[in-house]
Design an enzyme around this catalytic site. Structure first.
Site, PDB file in Angstrom:
ATOM      1  N   ASP A 215       0.942  -1.228  -0.014  1.00  0.00           N
ATOM      2  CA  ASP A 215       0.047   0.060   0.098  1.00  0.00           C
ATOM      3  C   ASP A 215       0.910   1.271  -0.006  1.00  0.00           C
ATOM      4  OD1 ASP A 215      -2.385   1.621   0.489  1.00  0.00           O
ATOM      5  OD2 ASP A 215      -1.560   1.719   2.435  1.00  0.00           O
TER       6      ASP A 215
ATOM      7  N   TYR B 110      -0.189   5.144   0.745  1.00  0.00           N
ATOM      8  CA  TYR B 110      -0.331   6.375   1.637  1.00  0.00           C
ATOM      9  C   TYR B 110      -0.731   5.584   2.874  1.00  0.00           C
ATOM     10  CZ  TYR B 110      -1.391   8.473  -2.822  1.00  0.00           C
ATOM     11  OH  TYR B 110      -1.148   8.943  -4.130  1.00  0.00           O
TER      12      TYR B 110
ATOM     13  N   ARG C 251      -7.854  13.062   6.121  1.00  0.00           N
ATOM     14  CA  ARG C 251      -7.658  11.716   5.887  1.00  0.00           C
ATOM     15  C   ARG C 251      -8.869  10.515   6.041  1.00  0.00           C
ATOM     16  NH1 ARG C 251      -5.302   7.558   2.997  1.00  0.00           N
ATOM     17  NH2 ARG C 251      -4.704   5.970   4.127  1.00  0.00           N
TER      18      ARG C 251
ATOM     19  N   SER D  65      -2.266   0.830  -4.983  1.00  0.00           N
ATOM     20  CA  SER D  65      -2.797   1.965  -4.286  1.00  0.00           C
ATOM     21  C   SER D  65      -4.280   2.570  -4.752  1.00  0.00           C
ATOM     22  CB  SER D  65      -1.913   3.116  -4.436  1.00  0.00           C
ATOM     23  OG  SER D  65      -2.208   4.474  -3.739  1.00  0.00           O
ATOM     24  N   ASN D  66      -4.922   3.146  -4.047  1.00  0.00           N
ATOM     25  CA  ASN D  66      -6.202   3.717  -4.210  1.00  0.00           C
ATOM     26  C   ASN D  66      -5.705   5.153  -5.178  1.00  0.00           C
ATOM     27  OD1 ASN D  66      -8.317   2.688  -3.053  1.00  0.00           O
ATOM     28  ND2 ASN D  66      -8.147   3.772  -1.076  1.00  0.00           N
TER      29      ASN D  66
END
Lengths: 224, 224
Positions: free
Chosen positions: B11, B13, B42, B118-119
Site C-alpha cells: 500500500d 498512503y 484523511r 494504491s487507491n
C-alpha cells in the site's frame, strides 16, 4: 424532486432513534468515558458495514455492532466483562427516539405510507420499534438490509423498499440523518431529505439531497 | 501463510508515505489547526472511497481527495482560498516516506519483486514515487485502482496485482499500515502483513493479518 411522494422511507439509527442515548449507560459503566466510547463505537460500526460490504463478507448488524464495540473498548483501553458488554449491546434494542419523532410521524403519516429501511438485523429493528410503540406508523413495513446481504449505500439495499412497498423509486421519498445515506438514496433514484441534526457540511458524493431539514418536525412542515 | 512470497505488494498512503506530513503545511496555513485538518481530511477521504465504491459512483482519487478537503475545511470552519487549497492538494504529490522505508525496501527487494497497489490516481502515484526516488525498487509495477474503477477493499482491486505481476494470489504478500486494507488483502487470498504504526487494535473483519509488525524494518527482519 417529487414534491409529494406516495411513501416516506426512514432510516432508523440516528434518524428516528438516538444512538448516542447509549452514552448515558456507557458513562455509568465507564465514568467520564461514555461520550468517547459511544462515538468510537458508532464510527467503527459504520466503517465495518462499508468494509464488509466491499469485501463481500456480509455479517449481520448484531455481529458488526458487537465487533465494533470490542474494537472501541480495546482502542480506549476500557476493560469490559460479559456483564458490561451485554448491557451495552442490549441498549441498542431499547434506544430512545429523538424528542420530535412521535408527533412528526403522526403528521407525516396522515396522507402517506411510512416505512423503515435500516442496516439493523430484523430482530434488532423489531425490538426498538416495539419498545418505542411505533408499530402503529410502520406496520410490517420495517425493511432490513439483511435480506440483501449487503449494507447501505449499496443500491440493492434501496431496491428493497421498492419491492416491499410495490412502488417505483420516483414515488418514494427517503429520510436520513446520515448525509451519506441520503446521498446513496438520491443516487438510487429516491427523492432524499437529509435531517442534518449535527449541523454538518453536506457530503461531497455527487448526489446532494433534495432538501435539508434540522429535524423531523421541519420535514413535516415542509411536506404539509 | 506463504512464509516467503515471490512478490511483495505495498500500500502507498500511510504505509510508504506519511499522509500526516501534510500536517506541517496545514499548520503553517492554519496555525494550531494543522493536526485536526490533516486527521479530518484523511478520515473523510477514506470514507468517500468506500461510499463511492458502494454507490457505484467511482471518481478518481484526485477528485475524492479534493472533495474530502473541502468537506474538512468547512467542518472545521477554516476559510481557504484557491492558493491554500492548491498548496494542500499539491502536498499529496510530495509526501515524505516514513524514515525506515528506504533501507527496508532495499533489504526486502534483494530477493523479491516489489510493487505498489494504491487507491491513488496513476498521476499522483507516479509523482510521489519519483519525488522520493523509489522507482529503482518498483519500476513500472505501480498499480492503481483507477483501472478497476472501484476502491479498496473491493476484491477486484487486489486482483490487479495478480494480473500485473502475472502471479497467483498465493505467491503474493501484501503489506499495509491500514488494518482494513490488510484484512481486504487477506480475504482476497494474499498473505497479509499489517504495519501497525499507530498501535491500534486489530480490526474485527473476519480475516486477521498473518502477522503484525511495527514498521517496515521489522518486516524486513521477519522475512530475512
Amino acid at each position: 424532486m417529487k414534491a409529494d411522494p406516495q411513501a416516506l422511507v426512514f432510516d432508523a439509527y440516528g434518524t428516528l432513534f438516538d444512538v448516542h442515548s447509549v452514552t448515558r449507560l456507557a458513562d455509568s459503566l465507564f465514568p467520564g468515558r461514555g461520550a468517547a466510547l459511544s462515538q468510537a463505537w458508532r464510527g467503527k460500526q459504520l466503517e465495518y458495514t462499508w468494509l464488509r460490504s466491499l469485501m463481500g463478507r456480509y455479517d449481520d448488524f448484531n455481529a458488526v455492532t458487537a465487533d465494533s464495540l470490542d474494537w472501541s473498548l480495546e482502542s480506549l483501553g476500557l476493560a469490559a466483562g460479559a456483564r458490561e458488554r451485554d448491557a451495552l449491546m442490549q441498549a441498542y434494542r431499547t434506544l430512545a427516539t429523538f424528542p420530535e419523532v412521535r408527533a412528526a410521524l403522526a403528521r407525516l403519516g396522515a396522507r402517506r405510507t411510512l416505512a423503515i429501511l435500516s442496516n439493523g438485523h430484523p430482530d434488532m429493528l423489531d425490538a426498538v420499534v416495539d419498545h418505542n410503540e411505533l408499530r402503529v406508523h410502520f406496520g410490517e413495513r420495517v425493511y432490513s438490509v439483511h435480506e440483501a446481504g449487503v449494507f447501505k449505500p449499496d443500491p440493492r439495499v434501496y431496491a428493497l423498499a421498492c419491492t416491499g412497498l410495490e412502488l417505483p423509486a420516483e414515488s418514494i421519498g427517503f429520510v436520513s440523518s446520515n448525509g451519506w445515506d441520503a446521498a446513496g438514496a438520491r443516487s438510487f433514484g429516491f427523492a432524499a431529505w437529509w435531517v442534518n441534526r449535527g449541523r454538518a457540511p453536506v457530503e461531497r458524493l455527487g448526489s446532494p439531497p433534495d432538501a435539508v431539514v434540522g429535524d423531523l418536525a421541519q420535514l413535516a412542515d415542509l411536506l404539509a
